[in-house]
Design an enzyme around this catalytic site. Structure first.
Site, PDB file in Angstrom:
ATOM      1  CB  ILE A   1      -0.944  -0.002   1.223  1.00 44.55           C
ATOM      2  CG1 ILE A   1      -1.755  -1.302   1.246  1.00 44.55           C
ATOM      3  CG2 ILE A   1      -1.843   1.225   1.220  1.00 44.55           C
ATOM      4  CD1 ILE A   1      -2.309  -1.678   2.579  1.00 44.55           C
TER       5      ILE A   1
ATOM      6  CB  CYS B   1      13.086  -0.557  -0.740  1.00 44.57           C
ATOM      7  SG  CYS B   1      11.398  -0.288  -1.233  1.00 44.57           S
ATOM      8  CG  LEU B   2      13.422  -1.046   5.178  1.00 49.12           C
ATOM      9  CD1 LEU B   2      14.557  -0.525   6.053  1.00 49.12           C
ATOM     10  CD2 LEU B   2      12.639  -2.130   5.900  1.00 49.12           C
TER      11      LEU B   2
END
Length: 155
Positions: A87, A124-125
């Site tokens: 999201i 990739c946080l």
């Protein structure tokens, strides 16, 4: 590259949304000699224009590309398991629909059972638990913090 000593011949499994991060992988993986196995839920595939360019790149480079809706199929023999947020900013109103569509796409140790013996994990946080469970995220195979540090130097 830092972890494996090179990229050529590695198999990367992307399991998740067909977003901008995946599309960056798609446009570069073949040129770097990597194989790419992509699993996205139906309706969340990468941009068709990017897919067509990617298929041509993989054909020209002699590397392998798989597009599927089955996360375990994508993970099969992969050296690297990768996911990203399901999201993204601006998609908050779609959260309920997206979480339903992405059921079964969480990366877990069960997902990793079919991966290569030397598998690693990247994200990739920021990470949400529904994308990858704690056991994988905090495992010695997770390279997310080294990935974040390396990204710092490119900013």
């Amino acid at each position: 590259q830092e972890h494996f000593g090179g990229l050529k011949g590695l198999t990367v499994a992307w399991i998740g949304d067909g977003n901008n991060v995946l599309q960056s992988f798609m446009t570069s993986a073949a040129k770097l000699g990597m194989h790419l196995r992509i699993a996205t839920p139906r309706g969340f595939e990468p941009d068709l224009r990017i897919t067509k360019i990617t298929e041509q790149n993989f054909k020209e480079c002699g590397t392998k590309l798989l597009l599927t809706t089955d996360p375990l199929e994508a993970a099969d023999s992969a050296n690297v398991l990768v996911t990203d947020t399901w999201i993204s900013m601006g998609q908050e109103e779609e959260k309920k629909e997206r979480l339903k569509a992405f059921q079964g796409f969480q990366i877990t140790m069960q997902t990793a059972k079919s991966a290569a013996p030397n598998w690693t994990f990247l994200h990739c946080l920021p990470r949400k638990p529904e994308e990858v469970d704690d056991e994988v995220f905090y495992s010695p195979r997770s390279l997310v913090f080294q990935e974040a540090e390396n990204r710092k130097w490119t900013i």
